[in-house]
Design a protein around this motif. Structure first.
Motif, PDB file in Angstrom:
ATOM      1  N   TYR A  70       5.874   1.788   1.280  1.00 13.50           N
ATOM      2  CA  TYR A  70       4.752   0.897   1.998  1.00 13.50           C
ATOM      3  C   TYR A  70       4.948   1.186   3.570  1.00 13.50           C
ATOM      4  CZ  TYR A  70       2.824  -3.615   3.578  1.00 13.50           C
ATOM      5  OH  TYR A  70       2.100  -4.705   4.350  1.00 13.50           O
ATOM      6  N   SER A  88       6.003   3.910   4.972  1.00 15.74           N
ATOM      7  CA  SER A  88       5.318   5.188   5.362  1.00 15.74           C
ATOM      8  C   SER A  88       3.749   5.026   5.358  1.00 15.74           C
ATOM      9  CB  SER A  88       5.649   6.085   4.102  1.00 15.74           C
ATOM     10  OG  SER A  88       5.177   7.375   4.518  1.00 15.74           O
ATOM     11  N   ALA A  89       3.030   4.250   4.490  1.00 14.56           N
ATOM     12  CA  ALA A  89       1.686   4.148   4.550  1.00 14.56           C
ATOM     13  C   ALA A  89       1.132   3.508   5.585  1.00 14.56           C
ATOM     14  CB  ALA A  89       1.378   3.398   2.987  1.00 14.56           C
ATOM     15  N   LYS A 118       1.165   5.700   8.754  1.00 23.43           N
ATOM     16  CA  LYS A 118       0.096   6.595   8.624  1.00 23.43           C
ATOM     17  C   LYS A 118      -1.249   5.913   8.985  1.00 23.43           C
ATOM     18  CE  LYS A 118       2.182   9.840   5.335  1.00 23.43           C
ATOM     19  NZ  LYS A 118       1.943  10.369   3.995  1.00 23.43           N
ATOM     20  N   VAL A 119      -1.529   4.819   8.424  1.00 25.07           N
ATOM     21  CA  VAL A 119      -2.783   3.968   8.466  1.00 25.07           C
ATOM     22  C   VAL A 119      -2.815   3.681  10.005  1.00 25.07           C
ATOM     23  CG1 VAL A 119      -3.942   1.885   7.836  1.00 25.07           C
ATOM     24  CG2 VAL A 119      -2.918   3.072   5.976  1.00 25.07           C
ATOM     25  N   LEU A 141      -7.976  10.112   6.705  1.00 29.34           N
ATOM     26  CA  LEU A 141      -6.993   9.184   5.986  1.00 29.34           C
ATOM     27  C   LEU A 141      -6.934   8.963   4.641  1.00 29.34           C
ATOM     28  CD1 LEU A 141      -4.897   6.833   6.664  1.00 29.34           C
ATOM     29  CD2 LEU A 141      -6.699   5.346   7.206  1.00 29.34           C
ATOM     30  N   GLN A 142      -8.040   8.917   3.899  1.00 30.99           N
ATOM     31  CA  GLN A 142      -7.938   8.707   2.664  1.00 30.99           C
ATOM     32  C   GLN A 142      -7.447   9.870   1.761  1.00 30.99           C
ATOM     33  OE1 GLN A 142     -12.278   7.746   2.131  1.00 30.99           O
ATOM     34  NE2 GLN A 142     -11.834   6.096   1.169  1.00 30.99           N
ATOM     35  N   GLU A 160      -5.196  12.018   3.053  1.00 29.19           N
ATOM     36  CA  GLU A 160      -3.869  11.986   3.356  1.00 29.19           C
ATOM     37  C   GLU A 160      -3.087  10.976   2.525  1.00 29.19           C
ATOM     38  OE1 GLU A 160      -0.173  12.723   5.499  1.00 29.19           O
ATOM     39  OE2 GLU A 160      -2.229  13.720   5.404  1.00 29.19           O
ATOM     40  N   LEU A 161      -3.617   9.649   2.159  1.00 30.63           N
ATOM     41  CA  LEU A 161      -2.836   8.917   1.428  1.00 30.63           C
ATOM     42  C   LEU A 161      -2.882   9.056   0.090  1.00 30.63           C
ATOM     43  CD1 LEU A 161      -4.335   5.475   2.853  1.00 30.63           C
ATOM     44  CD2 LEU A 161      -2.336   6.447   3.292  1.00 30.63           C
ATOM     45  N   SER A 162      -3.862   9.625  -0.442  1.00 27.18           N
ATOM     46  CA  SER A 162      -4.236  10.297  -1.686  1.00 27.18           C
ATOM     47  C   SER A 162      -3.253  11.347  -2.078  1.00 27.18           C
ATOM     48  CB  SER A 162      -5.555  10.554  -2.198  1.00 27.18           C
ATOM     49  OG  SER A 162      -5.976  11.716  -1.346  1.00 27.18           O
ATOM     50  N   SER A 172      -0.164  11.827  -0.753  1.00 25.63           N
ATOM     51  CA  SER A 172       1.107  11.443  -0.427  1.00 25.63           C
ATOM     52  C   SER A 172       1.460  10.117  -1.693  1.00 25.63           C
ATOM     53  CB  SER A 172       1.493  11.080   1.060  1.00 25.63           C
ATOM     54  OG  SER A 172       0.479   9.724   1.099  1.00 25.63           O
ATOM     55  N   ALA A 173       0.591   9.889  -2.046  1.00 20.41           N
ATOM     56  CA  ALA A 173       0.591   8.525  -3.045  1.00 20.41           C
ATOM     57  C   ALA A 173       1.046   9.178  -4.532  1.00 20.41           C
ATOM     58  CB  ALA A 173      -0.755   7.767  -3.373  1.00 20.41           C
TER      59      ALA A 173
END
Length: 291
Positions: free
Chosen positions: A111, A113-114, A117-118, A245-246, A248-250, A252-253
């Motif tokens: 959480y 880390s996210a 990034k966001v 951003l999407q 990057e999140l996908s 690393s998720a």
């Protein structure tokens, strides 16, 4: 001192004459010199241009700077310091708060880390928004407001002078008609010729300014095109930022395993026992319940 006093008396006399003429016209006791149809159409176009430009500027500024307090602050600073104050956008403040929250929770947590990034991408969005507001102001709202504060005010001022000259002319016409069978006719006729000449000259000045609105409309059209280009570029950049951003999140998720409970998918809960990845969830069958 005497000269100033005489001028004051003269000005007061002219103002009184105009007021009398205006009142008599309203009461239908005096004729009024009418301007030609072409001039009236030009003046109607000018009034309409002023009204729609004021509305467009007001609404555009409300879109660019939704906070009315900030708009007022910008207006005051522009008058006093000739420049707007520098402030972060709401997205940039949100991004800062997210980065601080993520750092507080720990960059090593999912959480935290996210959030970091966001938050960083929200700051990029905010900076992009600020750039758009500045560009839109320079290419659209500022030129239109300048038109209202300069060209339109000049037209209104000259139109006001024309109305005064028109009142003077009609007052001279009335005096000339009354003195044609009396002494002093020569003076009245001379005043009438002067008033007519000044009225005609002011009519031409005002008409030229009104005709110049065509070039102003052309300039406003160019401003409108530039505004659309700026707005399109802004939304395109926003889309790029959010897409990155999407992605990057996908990347690393790490999706959590799912458990089935009563025909529903539930996220597995990590076990406290480090030797096991997940806790087991005992599920009673319907047969055992019946027994």
């Amino acid at each position: 001192m005497d000269f100033n006093f005489k001028n004051m008396v003269k000005d007061a006399g002219i103002a009184l004459t105009r007021a009398v003429q205006f009142t008599e016209e309203k009461l239908g006791k005096s004729e009024k010199t009418e301007l030609d149809a072409n001039f009236e159409n030009l003046w109607e176009r000018a009034e309409n241009t002023k009204k729609i430009t004021e509305k467009i500027v007001k609404n555009a500024e409300a879109v660019l700077i939704p906070n009315p307090g900030n708009r007022m602050e910008d207006y005051v600073f522009e008058i006093i310091e000739k420049q707007k104050p520098s402030r972060l956008s709401n997205l940039e403040y949100l991004g800062q708060d997210m980065v601080e929250a993520g750092t507080s929770l720990g960059p090593g947590t999912a959480y935290g880390s996210a959030l970091i990034k966001v938050g960083q991408w929200e700051q990029k969005l905010g900076q992009n928004e600020r750039d758009f507001i500045g560009s839109a102001g320079m290419c659209f709202t500022q030129p239109l407001r300048k038109f209202l504060d300069t060209e339109m005010k000049t037209i209104l001022r000259e139109q006001g002078i024309l109305e005064m000259k028109r009142l003077d002319l009609d007052a001279c016409k009335n005096r000339a008609r009354k003195t044609r069978s009396m002494l002093g006719q020569g003076t009245a006729e001379r005043d009438l010729r002067i008033a007519q000449s000044e009225f005609d000259r002011q009519t031409e000045i005002t008409k030229l300014l009104l005709e110049g609105l065509s070039s102003s409309h052309a300039a406003h059209l160019r401003c409108l095109y530039e505004f659309v280009e700026t707005q399109a570029r802004f939304y395109s950049q926003c889309t790029t930022i959010m897409t990155d951003l999407q992605r990057e999140l996908s990347s690393s998720a790490k999706p959590s395993p799912m458990l089935r409970l009563n025909s529903e998918d539930l996220e597995a809960i990590p076990s406290k026992n480090h030797d096991e990845t997940f806790t087991s969830v005992p599920i009673k069958s319907s047969q055992s319940n019946e027994q």
